[in-house]
Design a protein around this motif. Structure first.
Motif, mmCIF file in Angstrom:
data_model
loop_
_atom_site.group_PDB
_atom_site.id
_atom_site.type_symbol
_atom_site.label_atom_id
_atom_site.label_comp_id
_atom_site.label_asym_id
_atom_site.label_seq_id
_atom_site.Cartn_x
_atom_site.Cartn_y
_atom_site.Cartn_z
ATOM 1 N N SER A 211 0.835 -1.193 0.000
ATOM 2 C CA SER A 211 0.000 0.000 0.000
ATOM 3 C C SER A 211 0.874 1.250 0.000
ATOM 4 O O SER A 211 1.954 1.279 0.599
ATOM 5 N N ARG A 213 1.095 5.245 0.931
ATOM 6 C CA ARG A 213 0.501 6.237 1.820
ATOM 7 C C ARG A 213 1.110 7.616 1.574
ATOM 8 O O ARG A 213 2.197 7.722 0.994
ATOM 9 N N GLY A 271 -4.348 1.102 -1.886
ATOM 10 C CA GLY A 271 -4.257 -0.327 -1.626
ATOM 11 C C GLY A 271 -4.836 -1.124 -2.784
ATOM 12 O O GLY A 271 -4.993 -0.615 -3.895
ATOM 13 N N ARG A 272 -5.182 -2.375 -2.522
ATOM 14 C CA ARG A 272 -5.638 -3.280 -3.584
ATOM 15 C C ARG A 272 -6.891 -2.765 -4.297
ATOM 16 O O ARG A 272 -6.950 -2.741 -5.528
#
Length: 560
Positions: A211, A213, A271-272
Protein backbone atom coordinates in the motif's frame (compact mmCIF):
# COMPACT_ATOMS: atom_id res chain seq x y z
CA UNK A 1 -90.58 -26.44 -54.31
CA UNK A 2 -88.80 -28.18 -51.47
CA UNK A 3 -85.94 -29.26 -53.79
CA UNK A 4 -85.38 -25.68 -55.05
CA UNK A 5 -84.55 -24.39 -51.57
CA UNK A 6 -81.19 -26.19 -51.35
CA UNK A 7 -79.52 -24.53 -54.37
CA UNK A 8 -80.77 -21.14 -53.15
CA UNK A 9 -79.49 -21.81 -49.63
CA UNK A 10 -76.14 -22.95 -50.97
CA UNK A 11 -75.90 -19.85 -53.14
CA UNK A 12 -76.57 -17.56 -50.16
CA UNK A 13 -73.96 -19.40 -48.10
CA UNK A 14 -71.34 -19.04 -50.81
CA UNK A 15 -72.17 -15.36 -51.21
CA UNK A 16 -71.76 -14.80 -47.47
CA UNK A 17 -68.38 -16.56 -47.49
CA UNK A 18 -67.18 -14.41 -50.39
CA UNK A 19 -68.04 -11.21 -48.57
CA UNK A 20 -66.61 -12.54 -45.30
CA UNK A 21 -63.11 -12.85 -46.84
CA UNK A 22 -61.37 -9.46 -46.82
CA UNK A 23 -60.53 -8.14 -50.23
CA UNK A 24 -56.85 -7.95 -51.08
CA UNK A 25 -55.57 -4.47 -50.26
CA UNK A 26 -54.91 -2.08 -53.09
CA UNK A 27 -51.44 -0.51 -53.34
CA UNK A 28 -47.87 -1.57 -53.95
CA UNK A 29 -47.97 -5.31 -54.63
CA UNK A 30 -44.48 -5.84 -53.25
CA UNK A 31 -45.42 -4.20 -49.95
CA UNK A 32 -48.62 -6.19 -49.74
CA UNK A 33 -46.89 -9.51 -50.40
CA UNK A 34 -44.20 -8.92 -47.79
CA UNK A 35 -46.64 -7.66 -45.16
CA UNK A 36 -48.88 -10.66 -45.76
CA UNK A 37 -45.89 -12.96 -45.29
CA UNK A 38 -45.04 -11.20 -42.01
CA UNK A 39 -48.62 -11.54 -40.79
CA UNK A 40 -48.54 -15.23 -41.64
CA UNK A 41 -45.55 -15.67 -39.38
CA UNK A 42 -42.90 -16.23 -42.03
CA UNK A 43 -39.42 -14.74 -41.52
CA UNK A 44 -39.12 -12.02 -44.13
CA UNK A 45 -35.70 -10.79 -45.31
CA UNK A 46 -35.23 -8.04 -47.86
CA UNK A 47 -31.89 -6.67 -49.03
CA UNK A 48 -30.31 -9.32 -46.77
CA UNK A 49 -31.96 -7.68 -43.74
CA UNK A 50 -34.65 -9.42 -41.74
CA UNK A 51 -37.76 -7.41 -40.88
CA UNK A 52 -38.73 -7.50 -37.20
CA UNK A 53 -41.39 -4.88 -36.42
CA UNK A 54 -44.18 -7.14 -37.65
CA UNK A 55 -47.24 -5.54 -36.07
CA UNK A 56 -46.00 -1.96 -36.27
CA UNK A 57 -45.02 -2.36 -39.93
CA UNK A 58 -48.44 -3.84 -40.73
CA UNK A 59 -50.32 -1.00 -39.06
CA UNK A 60 -48.06 1.61 -40.63
CA UNK A 61 -48.52 0.43 -44.21
CA UNK A 62 -52.20 -0.39 -43.78
CA UNK A 63 -52.82 3.19 -42.63
CA UNK A 64 -51.18 4.60 -45.78
CA UNK A 65 -52.82 2.20 -48.22
CA UNK A 66 -49.66 0.20 -48.87
CA UNK A 67 -47.82 3.04 -50.59
CA UNK A 68 -44.12 3.84 -50.35
CA UNK A 69 -43.16 6.13 -47.46
CA UNK A 70 -39.50 7.07 -47.90
CA UNK A 71 -39.39 8.71 -51.30
CA UNK A 72 -38.01 11.97 -49.85
CA UNK A 73 -34.20 11.53 -49.72
CA UNK A 74 -33.92 14.04 -46.85
CA UNK A 75 -35.96 11.71 -44.62
CA UNK A 76 -33.67 8.83 -45.54
CA UNK A 77 -30.63 10.98 -44.81
CA UNK A 78 -31.95 11.97 -41.37
CA UNK A 79 -32.68 8.37 -40.44
CA UNK A 80 -29.19 7.29 -41.39
CA UNK A 81 -27.74 10.13 -39.30
CA UNK A 82 -29.90 9.15 -36.31
CA UNK A 83 -28.85 5.49 -36.56
CA UNK A 84 -25.20 6.45 -36.73
CA UNK A 85 -25.59 8.68 -33.66
CA UNK A 86 -27.05 6.00 -31.35
CA UNK A 87 -23.60 4.49 -30.87
CA UNK A 88 -23.17 7.34 -28.37
CA UNK A 89 -26.13 5.97 -26.40
CA UNK A 90 -24.59 2.54 -26.10
CA UNK A 91 -26.67 1.01 -28.91
CA UNK A 92 -25.28 -0.72 -32.01
CA UNK A 93 -26.13 0.98 -35.35
CA UNK A 94 -25.93 -2.40 -37.09
CA UNK A 95 -29.03 -3.51 -35.17
CA UNK A 96 -30.97 -0.99 -37.25
CA UNK A 97 -29.87 -2.17 -40.71
CA UNK A 98 -27.13 0.46 -40.83
CA UNK A 99 -24.86 -1.44 -43.24
CA UNK A 100 -27.68 -1.99 -45.72
CA UNK A 101 -28.97 1.55 -45.49
CA UNK A 102 -25.54 3.17 -45.70
CA UNK A 103 -25.07 1.53 -49.09
CA UNK A 104 -28.48 2.45 -50.53
CA UNK A 105 -30.40 5.07 -48.58
CA UNK A 106 -28.61 8.14 -49.99
CA UNK A 107 -28.73 7.06 -53.63
CA UNK A 108 -31.16 8.46 -56.19
CA UNK A 109 -33.58 5.56 -56.62
CA UNK A 110 -36.00 7.17 -59.08
CA UNK A 111 -34.74 5.02 -61.94
CA UNK A 112 -34.27 1.90 -59.83
CA UNK A 113 -36.38 -1.19 -60.14
CA UNK A 114 -39.67 -1.08 -58.26
CA UNK A 115 -38.67 -4.11 -56.20
CA UNK A 116 -35.54 -2.35 -54.90
CA UNK A 117 -37.53 0.74 -53.97
CA UNK A 118 -40.09 -1.43 -52.16
CA UNK A 119 -37.46 -3.41 -50.26
CA UNK A 120 -35.57 -0.29 -49.22
CA UNK A 121 -38.80 1.32 -48.01
CA UNK A 122 -39.51 -1.65 -45.78
CA UNK A 123 -36.00 -1.72 -44.34
CA UNK A 124 -36.12 2.02 -43.63
CA UNK A 125 -39.45 1.69 -41.84
CA UNK A 126 -38.31 -1.33 -39.87
CA UNK A 127 -35.12 0.48 -38.83
CA UNK A 128 -37.05 3.52 -37.62
CA UNK A 129 -39.59 1.45 -35.67
CA UNK A 130 -36.93 -0.68 -33.98
CA UNK A 131 -34.77 2.29 -33.08
CA UNK A 132 -37.73 4.30 -31.84
CA UNK A 133 -38.81 1.42 -29.61
CA UNK A 134 -35.32 0.86 -28.21
CA UNK A 135 -34.74 4.55 -27.49
CA UNK A 136 -38.10 4.90 -25.79
CA UNK A 137 -38.52 1.57 -23.96
CA UNK A 138 -35.01 0.07 -24.00
CA UNK A 139 -33.64 -2.66 -26.22
CA UNK A 140 -33.61 -5.26 -23.45
CA UNK A 141 -36.88 -6.33 -21.87
CA UNK A 142 -36.25 -5.81 -18.12
CA UNK A 143 -38.62 -8.62 -17.14
CA UNK A 144 -36.75 -11.24 -19.17
CA UNK A 145 -33.31 -9.69 -19.85
CA UNK A 146 -33.67 -10.62 -23.51
CA UNK A 147 -33.24 -8.29 -26.46
CA UNK A 148 -36.61 -7.09 -27.75
CA UNK A 149 -36.87 -7.29 -31.54
CA UNK A 150 -40.61 -6.96 -32.14
CA UNK A 151 -40.95 -3.20 -31.49
CA UNK A 152 -44.50 -3.94 -30.38
CA UNK A 153 -44.55 -2.86 -26.73
CA UNK A 154 -47.39 -0.36 -26.79
CA UNK A 155 -46.40 2.53 -24.55
CA UNK A 156 -46.35 4.58 -27.74
CA UNK A 157 -47.90 3.89 -31.15
CA UNK A 158 -44.60 3.94 -33.00
CA UNK A 159 -46.22 3.60 -36.41
CA UNK A 160 -48.03 6.91 -35.73
CA UNK A 161 -44.77 8.47 -34.58
CA UNK A 162 -43.16 7.36 -37.86
CA UNK A 163 -46.03 8.76 -39.95
CA UNK A 164 -45.81 12.15 -38.24
CA UNK A 165 -42.01 12.28 -38.53
CA UNK A 166 -42.14 11.58 -42.28
CA UNK A 167 -44.92 14.08 -42.90
CA UNK A 168 -43.13 16.85 -41.00
CA UNK A 169 -39.63 15.99 -42.22
CA UNK A 170 -38.38 15.63 -38.62
CA UNK A 171 -37.08 12.06 -38.58
CA UNK A 172 -33.85 12.87 -36.71
CA UNK A 173 -35.36 15.15 -34.05
CA UNK A 174 -38.29 12.78 -33.51
CA UNK A 175 -35.93 9.94 -32.67
CA UNK A 176 -33.84 12.20 -30.44
CA UNK A 177 -36.98 13.22 -28.54
CA UNK A 178 -37.79 9.59 -27.77
CA UNK A 179 -34.74 9.30 -25.52
CA UNK A 180 -35.18 9.72 -21.75
CA UNK A 181 -35.67 13.37 -20.92
CA UNK A 182 -33.78 13.22 -17.65
CA UNK A 183 -30.68 15.38 -17.48
CA UNK A 184 -28.98 12.45 -15.73
CA UNK A 185 -29.29 10.34 -18.90
CA UNK A 186 -27.83 13.01 -21.15
CA UNK A 187 -25.01 13.70 -18.70
CA UNK A 188 -24.07 10.03 -18.86
CA UNK A 189 -24.05 10.23 -22.66
CA UNK A 190 -21.63 13.16 -22.49
CA UNK A 191 -19.34 11.32 -20.05
CA UNK A 192 -19.44 8.30 -22.33
CA UNK A 193 -18.18 10.49 -25.17
CA UNK A 194 -15.33 11.81 -23.00
CA UNK A 195 -14.34 8.28 -21.98
CA UNK A 196 -14.36 7.27 -25.63
CA UNK A 197 -11.54 9.73 -26.21
CA UNK A 198 -9.40 7.80 -23.70
CA UNK A 199 -9.66 4.43 -25.45
CA UNK A 200 -6.56 5.13 -27.53
CA UNK A 201 -4.60 6.44 -24.53
CA UNK A 202 -1.71 4.45 -23.11
CA UNK A 203 -3.24 2.52 -20.19
CA UNK A 204 -0.66 0.14 -18.70
CA UNK A 205 -1.71 -1.91 -15.70
CA UNK A 206 -0.43 -0.45 -12.45
CA UNK A 207 1.16 -3.44 -10.74
CA UNK A 208 0.17 -4.59 -7.29
CA UNK A 209 2.46 -4.15 -4.33
CA UNK A 210 2.57 -2.67 -0.83
CA UNK A 211 0.00 0.00 0.00
CA UNK A 212 1.14 3.55 -0.80
CA UNK A 213 0.50 6.24 1.82
CA UNK A 214 0.96 10.03 1.84
CA UNK A 215 4.64 10.86 2.07
CA UNK A 216 5.77 7.54 0.55
CA UNK A 217 8.07 7.19 -2.43
CA UNK A 218 7.11 4.49 -4.94
CA UNK A 219 7.96 3.86 -8.59
CA UNK A 220 4.24 3.35 -9.35
CA UNK A 221 3.33 6.91 -8.40
CA UNK A 222 4.06 8.47 -11.85
CA UNK A 223 1.59 6.02 -13.45
CA UNK A 224 -0.96 6.71 -10.72
CA UNK A 225 -0.53 10.44 -11.22
CA UNK A 226 -1.03 10.19 -15.01
CA UNK A 227 -4.04 7.92 -14.57
CA UNK A 228 -5.73 10.35 -12.19
CA UNK A 229 -5.03 13.22 -14.58
CA UNK A 230 -6.61 11.35 -17.51
CA UNK A 231 -9.69 10.56 -15.43
CA UNK A 232 -10.03 14.17 -14.31
CA UNK A 233 -9.32 13.61 -10.61
CA UNK A 234 -5.96 15.41 -10.69
CA UNK A 235 -5.56 18.76 -12.40
CA UNK A 236 -2.78 21.29 -12.77
CA UNK A 237 0.02 18.72 -12.68
CA UNK A 238 3.15 19.99 -14.41
CA UNK A 239 5.12 17.74 -16.81
CA UNK A 240 7.96 17.75 -14.31
CA UNK A 241 5.77 16.69 -11.41
CA UNK A 242 4.21 13.86 -13.42
CA UNK A 243 7.46 11.87 -13.16
CA UNK A 244 7.99 12.37 -9.43
CA UNK A 245 7.81 9.22 -7.36
CA UNK A 246 6.81 11.04 -4.16
CA UNK A 247 3.26 10.95 -2.75
CA UNK A 248 2.78 14.73 -2.45
CA UNK A 249 -0.06 17.04 -1.38
CA UNK A 250 -1.66 17.07 -4.83
CA UNK A 251 -2.07 13.30 -4.71
CA UNK A 252 -3.25 13.51 -1.09
CA UNK A 253 -6.17 15.60 -2.39
CA UNK A 254 -6.86 13.70 -5.63
CA UNK A 255 -6.79 10.12 -4.36
CA UNK A 256 -9.52 10.50 -1.69
CA UNK A 257 -11.72 12.18 -4.32
CA UNK A 258 -11.13 9.26 -6.69
CA UNK A 259 -11.82 6.75 -3.90
CA UNK A 260 -15.05 8.46 -2.84
CA UNK A 261 -16.51 8.44 -6.33
CA UNK A 262 -15.74 4.73 -6.62
CA UNK A 263 -17.43 3.85 -3.34
CA UNK A 264 -14.12 3.22 -1.54
CA UNK A 265 -12.96 4.42 1.85
CA UNK A 266 -11.50 7.90 1.08
CA UNK A 267 -8.45 7.34 3.27
CA UNK A 268 -5.87 8.35 0.68
CA UNK A 269 -4.14 4.95 0.90
CA UNK A 270 -3.52 3.29 -2.45
CA UNK A 271 -4.26 -0.33 -1.63
CA UNK A 272 -5.64 -3.28 -3.58
CA UNK A 273 -9.17 -1.95 -4.15
CA UNK A 274 -7.95 1.50 -5.19
CA UNK A 275 -5.49 -0.05 -7.66
CA UNK A 276 -8.29 -2.21 -9.10
CA UNK A 277 -10.38 0.91 -9.68
CA UNK A 278 -7.44 2.77 -11.21
CA UNK A 279 -6.79 -0.13 -13.59
CA UNK A 280 -10.36 -0.24 -14.89
CA UNK A 281 -9.99 0.31 -18.65
CA UNK A 282 -11.81 3.17 -20.40
CA UNK A 283 -13.70 0.58 -22.44
CA UNK A 284 -14.80 -1.22 -19.27
CA UNK A 285 -16.01 2.10 -17.89
CA UNK A 286 -17.94 2.72 -21.11
CA UNK A 287 -19.59 -0.70 -20.78
CA UNK A 288 -20.71 0.25 -17.28
CA UNK A 289 -22.25 3.44 -18.64
CA UNK A 290 -23.98 1.51 -21.45
CA UNK A 291 -25.68 -0.80 -18.94
CA UNK A 292 -26.93 2.14 -16.91
CA UNK A 293 -28.09 4.11 -19.95
CA UNK A 294 -30.27 1.12 -20.80
CA UNK A 295 -31.67 1.11 -17.26
CA UNK A 296 -32.65 4.76 -17.71
CA UNK A 297 -34.52 3.82 -20.89
CA UNK A 298 -36.63 1.37 -18.87
CA UNK A 299 -38.06 4.15 -16.71
CA UNK A 300 -41.29 6.01 -17.53
CA UNK A 301 -41.15 9.30 -19.41
CA UNK A 302 -41.92 11.23 -16.22
CA UNK A 303 -41.04 10.10 -12.71
CA UNK A 304 -43.46 12.61 -11.17
CA UNK A 305 -43.17 15.86 -9.26
CA UNK A 306 -42.38 14.14 -5.96
CA UNK A 307 -40.81 10.70 -5.84
CA UNK A 308 -38.38 8.46 -3.99
CA UNK A 309 -35.48 6.67 -5.68
CA UNK A 310 -33.49 3.90 -4.03
CA UNK A 311 -30.21 3.10 -5.76
CA UNK A 312 -29.56 -0.48 -4.68
CA UNK A 313 -25.95 -0.61 -5.93
CA UNK A 314 -25.23 2.84 -4.46
CA UNK A 315 -26.84 2.04 -1.05
CA UNK A 316 -28.66 5.36 -1.11
CA UNK A 317 -32.18 6.80 -1.03
CA UNK A 318 -33.06 10.17 -2.57
CA UNK A 319 -36.28 12.15 -2.26
CA UNK A 320 -37.02 14.52 -5.14
CA UNK A 321 -39.50 17.37 -4.97
CA UNK A 322 -40.18 19.61 -7.99
CA UNK A 323 -37.07 18.30 -9.72
CA UNK A 324 -34.76 19.01 -6.77
CA UNK A 325 -33.11 16.46 -4.49
CA UNK A 326 -34.29 17.61 -1.07
CA UNK A 327 -33.30 14.61 1.03
CA UNK A 328 -30.82 11.74 0.80
CA UNK A 329 -29.70 9.05 3.20
CA UNK A 330 -27.83 5.75 3.36
CA UNK A 331 -29.69 2.47 3.08
CA UNK A 332 -29.08 -1.24 3.60
CA UNK A 333 -30.23 -3.62 0.85
CA UNK A 334 -30.57 -7.37 0.33
CA UNK A 335 -27.73 -9.84 0.57
CA UNK A 336 -26.44 -11.29 -2.72
CA UNK A 337 -28.47 -14.44 -2.12
CA UNK A 338 -31.59 -12.41 -1.13
CA UNK A 339 -31.36 -9.61 -3.62
CA UNK A 340 -33.54 -6.53 -3.53
CA UNK A 341 -35.50 -6.54 -6.81
CA UNK A 342 -35.77 -3.67 -9.29
CA UNK A 343 -39.31 -2.34 -9.72
CA UNK A 344 -41.49 0.74 -9.34
CA UNK A 345 -44.59 1.35 -7.23
CA UNK A 346 -46.15 4.00 -4.97
CA UNK A 347 -45.78 4.49 -1.23
CA UNK A 348 -49.39 4.45 -0.01
CA UNK A 349 -49.20 4.36 3.78
CA UNK A 350 -46.87 4.31 6.78
CA UNK A 351 -47.08 2.12 9.85
CA UNK A 352 -45.67 3.46 13.12
CA UNK A 353 -44.76 1.00 15.89
CA UNK A 354 -45.14 -1.94 13.51
CA UNK A 355 -45.22 -5.59 14.43
CA UNK A 356 -43.11 -7.96 12.34
CA UNK A 357 -44.60 -11.21 11.14
CA UNK A 358 -41.56 -13.24 10.23
CA UNK A 359 -41.80 -14.72 6.69
CA UNK A 360 -41.88 -18.51 6.70
CA UNK A 361 -38.54 -18.83 4.90
CA UNK A 362 -36.82 -16.62 7.46
CA UNK A 363 -38.49 -18.44 10.34
CA UNK A 364 -37.00 -21.72 9.20
CA UNK A 365 -33.65 -20.61 7.81
CA UNK A 366 -32.78 -17.74 10.15
CA UNK A 367 -34.86 -17.80 13.33
CA UNK A 368 -35.10 -21.52 14.11
CA UNK A 369 -31.31 -22.07 14.47
CA UNK A 370 -31.09 -19.03 16.79
CA UNK A 371 -34.02 -20.19 18.94
CA UNK A 372 -32.46 -23.65 19.34
CA UNK A 373 -29.15 -22.18 20.48
CA UNK A 374 -30.58 -19.36 22.63
CA UNK A 375 -33.73 -20.27 24.66
CA UNK A 376 -34.14 -16.65 25.86
CA UNK A 377 -34.02 -15.18 22.35
CA UNK A 378 -37.78 -14.94 21.74
CA UNK A 379 -38.60 -13.28 25.05
CA UNK A 380 -35.63 -10.93 24.91
CA UNK A 381 -36.56 -9.61 21.47
CA UNK A 382 -40.30 -9.45 22.09
CA UNK A 383 -41.55 -12.32 19.92
CA UNK A 384 -44.88 -14.04 20.39
CA UNK A 385 -45.57 -17.51 18.98
CA UNK A 386 -48.90 -18.42 17.37
CA UNK A 387 -50.30 -21.69 16.09
CA UNK A 388 -52.52 -21.52 13.02
CA UNK A 389 -53.60 -18.57 10.93
CA UNK A 390 -56.43 -16.07 10.71
CA UNK A 391 -59.44 -16.54 13.00
CA UNK A 392 -58.10 -19.89 14.19
CA UNK A 393 -54.80 -18.43 15.37
CA UNK A 394 -53.94 -18.98 19.04
CA UNK A 395 -50.95 -17.90 21.10
CA UNK A 396 -48.59 -20.63 22.31
CA UNK A 397 -46.07 -20.54 25.14
CA UNK A 398 -42.69 -21.01 23.41
CA UNK A 399 -41.44 -22.97 26.43
CA UNK A 400 -43.96 -25.72 25.59
CA UNK A 401 -42.55 -26.23 22.08
CA UNK A 402 -39.84 -28.76 21.33
CA UNK A 403 -37.91 -26.63 18.84
CA UNK A 404 -35.54 -29.49 18.01
CA UNK A 405 -38.41 -31.40 16.41
CA UNK A 406 -39.33 -28.61 13.99
CA UNK A 407 -38.20 -28.49 10.37
CA UNK A 408 -39.11 -27.12 6.96
CA UNK A 409 -41.89 -29.71 6.65
CA UNK A 410 -42.99 -29.43 10.26
CA UNK A 411 -43.37 -25.81 11.37
CA UNK A 412 -47.02 -25.03 12.25
CA UNK A 413 -46.22 -21.72 13.96
CA UNK A 414 -45.97 -18.03 13.27
CA UNK A 415 -43.47 -15.69 14.92
CA UNK A 416 -44.70 -12.14 15.43
CA UNK A 417 -42.36 -9.59 16.95
CA UNK A 418 -44.18 -6.96 19.00
CA UNK A 419 -43.55 -3.19 18.71
CA UNK A 420 -40.52 -1.96 20.58
CA UNK A 421 -36.92 -0.80 20.28
CA UNK A 422 -35.73 -4.31 19.35
CA UNK A 423 -38.26 -4.82 16.54
CA UNK A 424 -36.47 -5.75 13.31
CA UNK A 425 -38.53 -3.11 11.44
CA UNK A 426 -37.67 -0.41 13.94
CA UNK A 427 -40.48 2.05 14.67
CA UNK A 428 -41.80 2.82 11.17
CA UNK A 429 -42.23 1.13 7.82
CA UNK A 430 -43.17 2.63 4.45
CA UNK A 431 -45.59 0.43 2.53
CA UNK A 432 -46.08 0.03 -1.22
CA UNK A 433 -47.82 -3.39 -1.46
CA UNK A 434 -46.13 -5.46 -4.17
CA UNK A 435 -45.61 -9.03 -5.29
CA UNK A 436 -42.12 -9.13 -3.76
CA UNK A 437 -43.23 -8.16 -0.23
CA UNK A 438 -40.56 -5.44 -0.23
CA UNK A 439 -40.82 -2.19 1.71
CA UNK A 440 -38.70 0.51 3.40
CA UNK A 441 -38.27 0.43 7.15
CA UNK A 442 -36.40 1.61 10.21
CA UNK A 443 -33.86 -0.65 11.93
CA UNK A 444 -32.34 -0.89 15.40
CA UNK A 445 -28.99 -1.92 13.86
CA UNK A 446 -27.78 1.63 13.17
CA UNK A 447 -24.11 0.70 13.41
CA UNK A 448 -24.33 -1.17 10.09
CA UNK A 449 -24.69 2.10 8.18
CA UNK A 450 -21.02 2.83 8.77
CA UNK A 451 -20.08 0.02 6.37
CA UNK A 452 -19.27 0.94 2.78
CA UNK A 453 -20.91 -2.13 1.20
CA UNK A 454 -24.31 -2.64 2.81
CA UNK A 455 -25.80 -5.83 1.32
CA UNK A 456 -27.02 -7.02 4.71
CA UNK A 457 -30.82 -7.38 4.66
CA UNK A 458 -33.20 -10.13 3.58
CA UNK A 459 -34.42 -8.02 0.63
CA UNK A 460 -36.21 -5.05 2.18
CA UNK A 461 -34.56 -1.64 2.40
CA UNK A 462 -33.46 -0.42 5.83
CA UNK A 463 -33.23 3.36 6.30
CA UNK A 464 -30.63 5.25 8.28
CA UNK A 465 -32.91 8.24 9.09
CA UNK A 466 -36.48 7.03 8.53
CA UNK A 467 -38.26 9.73 10.53
CA UNK A 468 -36.84 12.52 8.38
CA UNK A 469 -38.35 10.80 5.36
CA UNK A 470 -41.62 10.17 7.21
CA UNK A 471 -41.94 13.82 8.18
CA UNK A 472 -41.43 14.95 4.56
CA UNK A 473 -43.83 12.42 3.09
CA UNK A 474 -46.53 13.31 5.63
CA UNK A 475 -46.16 17.07 5.10
CA UNK A 476 -49.26 17.11 2.87
CA UNK A 477 -51.32 14.75 5.03
CA UNK A 478 -53.61 16.74 7.34
CA UNK A 479 -52.67 16.84 11.00
CA UNK A 480 -49.32 15.13 10.67
CA UNK A 481 -46.08 16.80 11.69
CA UNK A 482 -42.98 15.98 13.70
CA UNK A 483 -44.75 16.46 17.03
CA UNK A 484 -47.61 14.12 16.16
CA UNK A 485 -45.16 11.50 14.90
CA UNK A 486 -43.35 11.64 18.26
CA UNK A 487 -46.63 11.35 20.16
CA UNK A 488 -47.64 8.34 18.09
CA UNK A 489 -44.32 6.62 18.69
CA UNK A 490 -44.66 7.19 22.43
CA UNK A 491 -47.85 5.09 22.55
CA UNK A 492 -45.92 1.95 21.43
CA UNK A 493 -49.13 0.88 19.66
CA UNK A 494 -49.28 0.17 15.90
CA UNK A 495 -50.74 3.08 13.90
CA UNK A 496 -51.37 3.18 10.16
CA UNK A 497 -51.30 6.53 8.35
CA UNK A 498 -52.51 6.70 4.74
CA UNK A 499 -50.79 9.35 2.64
CA UNK A 500 -53.15 11.94 1.19
CA UNK A 501 -51.43 11.33 -2.13
CA UNK A 502 -49.34 8.22 -2.87
CA UNK A 503 -45.69 8.93 -3.67
CA UNK A 504 -43.94 7.05 -6.52
CA UNK A 505 -40.97 4.95 -5.44
CA UNK A 506 -38.38 3.57 -7.84
CA UNK A 507 -36.04 0.78 -6.76
CA UNK A 508 -33.19 1.01 -9.25
CA UNK A 509 -29.79 -0.59 -9.71
CA UNK A 510 -27.29 2.00 -10.94
CA UNK A 511 -23.60 1.13 -10.88
CA UNK A 512 -22.65 4.49 -12.38
CA UNK A 513 -24.39 7.86 -12.34
CA UNK A 514 -23.80 11.62 -12.16
CA UNK A 515 -24.22 13.07 -8.67
CA UNK A 516 -25.72 16.54 -7.96
CA UNK A 517 -22.22 18.05 -8.01
CA UNK A 518 -21.69 16.76 -11.57
CA UNK A 519 -19.24 14.03 -10.51
CA UNK A 520 -19.30 10.69 -12.35
CA UNK A 521 -19.78 7.97 -9.73
CA UNK A 522 -18.91 4.26 -10.02
CA UNK A 523 -19.90 1.47 -7.66
CA UNK A 524 -19.24 -2.25 -7.43
CA UNK A 525 -21.68 -4.46 -9.27
CA UNK A 526 -22.68 -6.10 -5.98
CA UNK A 527 -25.32 -8.38 -7.54
CA UNK A 528 -23.27 -9.09 -10.68
CA UNK A 529 -26.06 -7.77 -12.90
CA UNK A 530 -24.13 -5.62 -15.37
CA UNK A 531 -22.58 -8.46 -17.35
CA UNK A 532 -25.81 -10.25 -18.16
CA UNK A 533 -27.49 -6.99 -19.11
CA UNK A 534 -24.55 -6.07 -21.36
CA UNK A 535 -24.65 -9.46 -23.06
CA UNK A 536 -28.33 -8.94 -23.84
CA UNK A 537 -27.70 -5.36 -24.92
CA UNK A 538 -24.98 -6.49 -27.32
CA UNK A 539 -27.02 -9.44 -28.65
CA UNK A 540 -27.45 -9.06 -32.40
CA UNK A 541 -30.77 -9.51 -34.15
CA UNK A 542 -29.94 -13.12 -35.06
CA UNK A 543 -29.77 -14.07 -31.39
CA UNK A 544 -25.99 -14.06 -31.02
CA UNK A 545 -24.18 -12.33 -28.18
CA UNK A 546 -20.94 -10.46 -28.04
CA UNK A 547 -19.14 -11.05 -24.76
CA UNK A 548 -18.05 -8.14 -22.66
CA UNK A 549 -14.65 -8.06 -20.96
CA UNK A 550 -14.73 -7.92 -17.19
CA UNK A 551 -12.24 -7.72 -14.36
CA UNK A 552 -13.21 -10.98 -12.67
CA UNK A 553 -14.79 -14.34 -13.39
CA UNK A 554 -17.64 -14.36 -10.89
CA UNK A 555 -20.77 -16.09 -12.23
CA UNK A 556 -23.91 -14.15 -13.12
CA UNK A 557 -26.21 -14.10 -10.11
CA UNK A 558 -29.45 -12.40 -11.12
CA UNK A 559 -31.08 -10.22 -13.74
CA UNK A 560 -32.40 -6.70 -13.40
Amino acid sequence: MQEARYPLTLYCLLLALVFAVPARAQGNDGLINRIEALQAGYPVSVLESRLYAKEALTRFYEARGYTLAWEDPSNRRELLEAIRAVAGDGLNPRDYHYDTLAALALKDLNDSAEELQTDLDLVLSDAFLLLASHLHHGKVNPTTIHAEWTANRQQREMQSVLSEALASGTVYTTLQDLKPRSAAYHQLVQRRKALGELISADWPAIVSGPSIRPGDTDNRIPDIRRRLALLGDLSGDSPEASNHQHYDDALATAIPLFQARHGLEPDGIVGRDTLTALNLLPLERIYRLDANLERWRWLPESLGETYVVVNIAGFELVLVESGEQVHRQRVIVGRPYRQTPVFSDRIRYLVFNPTWTVPRKLMIEDQLPIIRSDPEYLERLGFKVFRGWGANQSEVDPAEIDWTELSKNNFPYQLIQQPGPQNALGQVKFMFPNQYDIYLHDTPAQSLFSRLERTLSSGCIRLERPFELAERLLANTNGWNKKRIEQTLATAEPATVVLSEPVPVYLQYWTTWIDPAGVLQFRNDVYDRDRRLLQALRADSEGGQSLTPRADNRPTARTD
